[in-house]
Write an enzyme that holds these catalytic residues in place. Structure first.
Site, PDB file in Angstrom:
ATOM      1  N   GLY A 105      -7.238  -3.068 -17.595  1.00 22.94           N
ATOM      2  CA  GLY A 105      -8.195  -3.457 -16.570  1.00 22.94           C
ATOM      3  C   GLY A 105      -8.978  -2.279 -16.048  1.00 22.94           C
ATOM      4  O   GLY A 105      -9.541  -1.480 -16.810  1.00 22.94           O
ATOM      5  N   ALA A 106      -8.998  -2.131 -14.722  1.00 22.12           N
ATOM      6  CA  ALA A 106      -9.767  -1.059 -14.096  1.00 22.12           C
ATOM      7  C   ALA A 106      -9.233   0.326 -14.426  1.00 22.12           C
ATOM      8  O   ALA A 106      -9.916   1.332 -14.194  1.00 22.12           O
ATOM      9  CB  ALA A 106      -9.791  -1.259 -12.583  1.00 22.12           C
ATOM     10  N   GLU A 166     -13.418 -17.055 -28.544  1.00 17.71           N
ATOM     11  CA  GLU A 166     -13.949 -16.604 -29.841  1.00 17.71           C
ATOM     12  C   GLU A 166     -15.465 -16.765 -29.919  1.00 17.71           C
ATOM     13  O   GLU A 166     -16.162 -15.913 -30.482  1.00 17.71           O
ATOM     14  CB  GLU A 166     -13.271 -17.377 -30.975  1.00 17.71           C
ATOM     15  CG  GLU A 166     -11.753 -17.242 -30.984  1.00 17.71           C
ATOM     16  CD  GLU A 166     -11.052 -18.208 -30.030  1.00 17.71           C
ATOM     17  OE1 GLU A 166      -9.820 -18.103 -29.883  1.00 17.71           O
ATOM     18  OE2 GLU A 166     -11.740 -19.063 -29.420  1.00 17.71           O
ATOM     19  N   ASN A 187     -17.409 -16.601 -27.315  1.00 18.38           N
ATOM     20  CA  ASN A 187     -17.920 -15.527 -26.458  1.00 18.38           C
ATOM     21  C   ASN A 187     -18.092 -14.239 -27.258  1.00 18.38           C
ATOM     22  O   ASN A 187     -19.103 -13.537 -27.140  1.00 18.38           O
ATOM     23  CB  ASN A 187     -16.955 -15.261 -25.300  1.00 18.38           C
ATOM     24  CG  ASN A 187     -16.901 -16.381 -24.282  1.00 18.38           C
ATOM     25  OD1 ASN A 187     -17.722 -17.294 -24.295  1.00 18.38           O
ATOM     26  ND2 ASN A 187     -15.918 -16.322 -23.405  1.00 18.38           N
ATOM     27  N   LYS A 237      -5.222  -2.841 -23.143  1.00 19.85           N
ATOM     28  CA  LYS A 237      -6.190  -2.802 -22.049  1.00 19.85           C
ATOM     29  C   LYS A 237      -5.453  -2.818 -20.710  1.00 19.85           C
ATOM     30  O   LYS A 237      -4.513  -3.590 -20.533  1.00 19.85           O
ATOM     31  CB  LYS A 237      -7.128  -4.001 -22.142  1.00 19.85           C
ATOM     32  CG  LYS A 237      -7.908  -4.086 -23.451  1.00 19.85           C
ATOM     33  CD  LYS A 237      -8.645  -5.404 -23.573  1.00 19.85           C
ATOM     34  CE  LYS A 237      -7.674  -6.577 -23.695  1.00 19.85           C
ATOM     35  NZ  LYS A 237      -8.345  -7.883 -23.756  1.00 19.85           N
ATOM     36  N   GLY A 296     -14.172 -13.454 -18.675  1.00 12.90           N
ATOM     37  CA  GLY A 296     -14.818 -13.144 -19.944  1.00 12.90           C
ATOM     38  C   GLY A 296     -14.837 -11.674 -20.287  1.00 12.90           C
ATOM     39  O   GLY A 296     -15.341 -11.300 -21.356  1.00 12.90           O
ATOM     40  N   ALA A 297     -14.263 -10.818 -19.424  1.00  9.68           N
ATOM     41  CA  ALA A 297     -14.328  -9.381 -19.687  1.00  9.68           C
ATOM     42  C   ALA A 297     -13.535  -8.995 -20.928  1.00  9.68           C
ATOM     43  O   ALA A 297     -13.941  -8.106 -21.684  1.00  9.68           O
ATOM     44  CB  ALA A 297     -13.820  -8.604 -18.473  1.00  9.68           C
ATOM     45  N   TYR A 306      -9.991 -29.949 -19.697  1.00 11.34           N
ATOM     46  CA  TYR A 306     -10.019 -31.296 -20.262  1.00 11.34           C
ATOM     47  C   TYR A 306     -10.244 -31.123 -21.767  1.00 11.34           C
ATOM     48  O   TYR A 306     -11.326 -31.358 -22.292  1.00 11.34           O
ATOM     49  CB  TYR A 306     -11.118 -32.142 -19.601  1.00 11.34           C
ATOM     50  CG  TYR A 306     -10.867 -32.327 -18.125  1.00 11.34           C
ATOM     51  CD1 TYR A 306     -10.079 -33.380 -17.658  1.00 11.34           C
ATOM     52  CD2 TYR A 306     -11.370 -31.416 -17.194  1.00 11.34           C
ATOM     53  CE1 TYR A 306      -9.825 -33.540 -16.302  1.00 11.34           C
ATOM     54  CE2 TYR A 306     -11.115 -31.567 -15.845  1.00 11.34           C
ATOM     55  CZ  TYR A 306     -10.335 -32.634 -15.412  1.00 11.34           C
ATOM     56  OH  TYR A 306     -10.068 -32.783 -14.062  1.00 11.34           O
ATOM     57  N   ASP A 329     -12.981 -10.792 -23.653  1.00 15.82           N
ATOM     58  CA  ASP A 329     -13.742 -11.180 -24.841  1.00 15.82           C
ATOM     59  C   ASP A 329     -14.882 -10.189 -25.074  1.00 15.82           C
ATOM     60  O   ASP A 329     -15.143  -9.783 -26.211  1.00 15.82           O
ATOM     61  CB  ASP A 329     -14.322 -12.592 -24.676  1.00 15.82           C
ATOM     62  CG  ASP A 329     -13.263 -13.618 -24.347  1.00 15.82           C
ATOM     63  OD1 ASP A 329     -12.112 -13.466 -24.789  1.00 15.82           O
ATOM     64  OD2 ASP A 329     -13.596 -14.586 -23.634  1.00 15.82           O
TER      65      ASP A 329
END
Length: 370
Positions: A253-254, A58, A60, A251, A284-285, A130, A287
């Site tokens: 992807g490619a 979020e 990002n 989505k 991160g793509a 963590y 986001d």
């Protein structure tokens, strides 16, 4: 009886949201962590050093939207520690309003994580979180202010928050309820298997994430997520399972992305192929795509342009080593998004393509192929 979903096809036209030139456009709620990126490819056990940065789905989105010129607020909880200081300062440096971030007074720390450089979808990818018992895991209906969360024209959430704790899940379920006064809700499914104790029943990832998506107005989901969570293997099947959102983006992807936009009882379906990209780091793509699509939505652009801006913003982060991207300048992105289909299909973007120095060369190459 729940109210009918409001269509966020042009959220800027919603007269019920706060107005004025300084009004917050998007509020993003979720945990951000200090992220340690590997100095070289390989197993975590073999990486000798890491570079510190920031990461969180979020935040990002918030950073990318702010860098694109939008007024954005990030709401979360961080520890009363140096890592919390770093997060607030780093995210604020993008132009994000961090006044809604609360410090934990009970000793809960800021979350951190380490990752390898490989693609998240491969078995070689490693992530070491963590974040158990982190300050953000204490987000709940009691600790978060609804007025703050509802202060923007759009509220953006992701499924990651629901996996952090029972309190976080309760907060997400409350925010996904359709009720008077709630802004249009944008929701990225963002399934992270490592965060969920998989199983059946009402607390399983498949059930929780489907329920939350049904409460949203705009939903982003990857076709791989839909297949894993719900055994759905086409955009049309995902739409059939998720009829409630006014806008659904699947989505692939490619292979591109498909948007279903409901007008009355009828869907308009738009598909746009992805760009050719020389990938530096495949994290991160998703986001970034959400940020690009939201930015174009806030500007009232047509659906095809929204998908193209999603792909362009995703390309910006794919060609950079970090989780957060600085998107191309708006004028540069608009020119690329306006290319004809042949020129769009011929584009190939590499590291540095978003810079002003590279923008002219990218545009010249695109013109030469049309």
């Amino acid at each position: 009886m729940s109210e009918e979903p409001r269509v966020p096809a042009t959220v800027e036209a919603d007269p019920t949201r706060p107005g004025g030139p300084e009004a917050t456009e998007v509020v993003c709620l979720g945990e951000s962590m200090v992220t340690f990126l590997p100095s070289r490819p390989g197993r975590l056990a073999d990486v000798p050093a890491f570079t510190r940065t920031i990461g969180g789905a979020e935040s990002n989105v918030a950073c990318a939207l702010a860098a694109a010129g939008h007024r954005v607020k990030w709401i979360s909880r961080v520890g009363a520690d140096g890592f919390g200081d770093h997060l607030v300062e780093a995210i604020g440096a993008y132009g994000v309003d961090t006044s809604g971030v609360r410090r934990d007074a009970d000793g809960r720390p800021t979350g951190i994580y380490f990752r390898t450089a490989t693609d998240r979808s491969t078995t070689a990818h490693e992530v070491a979180y963590y974040r158990a018992g982190s300050a953000a895991s204490a987000m709940s209906p009691a600790t978060m202010d609804r007025g703050d969360l509802w202060s923007g024209r759009v509220l953006h959430l992701s499924g990651i928050t629901a996996a952090l704790s029972d309190d976080c899940l309760a907060l997400m379920r409350e925010l996904a309820e359709r009720r008077e006064g709630r802004p249009p809700l944008s929701f990225d499914v963002n399934h992270r298997p490592a965060l969920w104790r998989e199983g059946s029943g009402p607390r399983s990832a498949s059930r929780v994430l489907l329920d939350l998506a049904r409460g949203a107005d705009l939903v982003f989901v990857g076709d791989d997520e839909a297949a894993h969570l719900w055994d759905l293997h086409s955009p049309e099947a995902v739409r059939e399972a998720l009829p409630e959102p006014a806008v659904l983006v699947v989505k692939a992807g490619a292979d591109g992305a498909t948007a279903f936009v409901r007008d009355a009882a009828t869907d308009t379906v738009t598909s746009v192929p992805a760009l050719g990209v020389d990938v530096v780091a495949p994290v991160g793509a998703g986001d970034a795509f959400a940020a690009g699509f939201l930015s174009a939505t806030l500007r009232g652009l047509p659906t095809g342009a929204r998908l193209r801006h999603g792909h362009l913003t995703a390309a910006a982060v794919l060609t950079d080593a970090g989780d957060v991207c600085v998107p191309p300048a708006r004028a540069h992105a608009d020119r690329l998004a306006a290319l004809d289909d042949a020129a769009w299909g011929a584009l190939r973007l590499g590291p540095g393509w978003t810079s002003e120095a590279a923008a002219g060369a990218v545009r010249q190459e695109a013109v030469g192929t049309s």
